[in-house]
Design an enzyme around this catalytic site. Sequence first.
Site, PDB file in Angstrom:
ATOM      1  N   ARG A 168      -4.826  17.089 -32.692  1.00 36.47           N
ATOM      2  CA  ARG A 168      -3.865  17.225 -31.601  1.00 36.47           C
ATOM      3  C   ARG A 168      -3.151  18.569 -31.670  1.00 36.47           C
ATOM      4  O   ARG A 168      -3.044  19.185 -32.709  1.00 36.47           O
ATOM      5  CB  ARG A 168      -2.831  16.098 -31.653  1.00 36.47           C
ATOM      6  CG  ARG A 168      -3.347  14.737 -31.235  1.00 36.47           C
ATOM      7  CD  ARG A 168      -2.260  13.696 -31.272  1.00 36.47           C
ATOM      8  NE  ARG A 168      -1.271  13.902 -30.226  1.00 36.47           N
ATOM      9  CZ  ARG A 168      -0.005  14.231 -30.455  1.00 36.47           C
ATOM     10  NH1 ARG A 168       0.431  14.421 -31.689  1.00 36.47           N
ATOM     11  NH2 ARG A 168       0.844  14.373 -29.455  1.00 36.47           N
ATOM     12  N   LYS A 216      -2.840   9.670 -44.822  1.00 38.41           N
ATOM     13  CA  LYS A 216      -3.660   9.775 -43.617  1.00 38.41           C
ATOM     14  C   LYS A 216      -5.138   9.568 -43.943  1.00 38.41           C
ATOM     15  O   LYS A 216      -5.698  10.236 -44.810  1.00 38.41           O
ATOM     16  CB  LYS A 216      -3.452  11.140 -42.956  1.00 38.41           C
ATOM     17  CG  LYS A 216      -4.151  11.271 -41.603  1.00 38.41           C
ATOM     18  CD  LYS A 216      -3.695  12.522 -40.870  1.00 38.41           C
ATOM     19  CE  LYS A 216      -4.408  12.684 -39.543  1.00 38.41           C
ATOM     20  NZ  LYS A 216      -3.903  13.834 -38.766  1.00 38.41           N
ATOM     21  N   ARG A 242       7.802  11.940 -37.224  1.00 36.44           N
ATOM     22  CA  ARG A 242       8.035  12.123 -38.666  1.00 36.44           C
ATOM     23  C   ARG A 242       9.219  11.259 -39.103  1.00 36.44           C
ATOM     24  O   ARG A 242      10.158  11.046 -38.345  1.00 36.44           O
ATOM     25  CB  ARG A 242       8.330  13.593 -38.994  1.00 36.44           C
ATOM     26  CG  ARG A 242       7.246  14.541 -38.506  1.00 36.44           C
ATOM     27  CD  ARG A 242       7.419  15.948 -39.058  1.00 36.44           C
ATOM     28  NE  ARG A 242       6.462  16.847 -38.452  1.00 36.44           N
ATOM     29  CZ  ARG A 242       5.183  16.919 -38.772  1.00 36.44           C
ATOM     30  NH1 ARG A 242       4.696  16.114 -39.681  1.00 36.44           N
ATOM     31  NH2 ARG A 242       4.372  17.760 -38.183  1.00 36.44           N
TER      32      ARG A 242
END
Length: 332
Positions: free
Chosen positions: A129, A194, A329
Site C-alpha cells: 500500500r 506481520k 498504529r
Amino acid sequence: MSVRQLPQTLALQRQLIQQLADGKTHSGEALAQQAGISRAAIAKHISQLQQIGLEIFAISGKGYRLAQPLQLLDVTQMKQWQAPGSPEVLLQHLTDSTNTQLLKRLQDGQSLQKGQVIVAEAQSAGRGRRGNDWYSPFGSNLYFSIYWRLEQGIQAAMGLSLVVGIAIAKLLERRYQCPLKLKWPNDLYVNHKKLGGVLVELAGQTHADCDVVIGIGLNIQMPTGGESKINQPFTDLMQEVNSQIDRNQLVAELQHQLIQTLKHFEVYGFTDFISEFNQRNEFAEQTVQLTGGSEPQIGVCKGVDHQGGLILQQGGQLKSYFGGELSLRVKQ
C-alpha cells in the site's frame, strides 16, 4: 542483456534452480556440463540468483548448494489440487509484480476469467500500500494475484481488502491451525507479527462494471537477512505451524477459497463479514493512531462498520474512517 537473451537466461537459471533445489552440494563443473556453458558463466548466473533472494552458498573446492531445499511452483502440481472448473493459474519465474501483470492484460484488452490467477517465484517490483516496496525473494513466499469483476461498480468494493483478509485467515486456520489476526485495512498478523498483506487495485467507473485485481503477499519461509529488508516485526508460516507447507497446494486452495468468498461478497456485501473481522481484529479495544490524513486521529479501536470503515471511539463518540492513505498504529 538483449530481449532475445532474456528468455534463454531465465530458462537456464530455472534449470540451475531445479538442480540445486534438493539442497545438496553440486560442483560448478557438473552444473556447467549440464548447462553447456563455462564454470565462469555458472558463477555469474549464481550471483544473479543470489541478487533475487536465493540463499546459495559457494563452497570452495566443492561447489554450490542452497541454504535449504526448495519446492518450486509447478502448474502441473497445482492442477492436481485445483477445484473442478477453476480458471488456470499462470506461473512466472521472475516478474515485476503479479498485480502489474494482470493489470497489463486488462489494459491490452485481454478477456480474463473471474478467478484467473498469476503467481511468481520472485518479484522485482512488488508493491504494498501507498507505493511501498514489497520484499519478494525467490522461492521463499507466495506472490499471488487474482482477477475479479464487480458488476455493481467501484462502490461495491467497499471493505473488499478486509474480506480477502478474512478468506486467507479462514483457509490458514483450517489448513494449518494457524490463528490469524487482521490489521485494518489490509495486513495479516500472527503473534503480533506481520505474516502478509493484501493490495486491491480497481479499474472502472463508479456505477459501471469494475475490474478488480487483488494481490496477496504471504511469507512462507523468509530467507536469512530478511530483517534488513523489512522495517517491522514479521513472521512466516514455517515458524508458526507444525507441518510442511506445499506452496502448490496452497495456491490452488487459496484460489478456491477466494472465488467462493468473493461470490458471497457479491451477493451479500460486507455486512456478512463484520463479525468475522471483529473477531480477528489485531487492535481490538486498543488506543490507536490513524495517520496519513490531514491530521492524526487517536481513539479506541472498536472494529469496522457495515462499509468496512474503521470505528474509533473518540471523546465518548464512535466515528468511522475510510481512505486508502490511512495507516493504523498502536498509540504509544
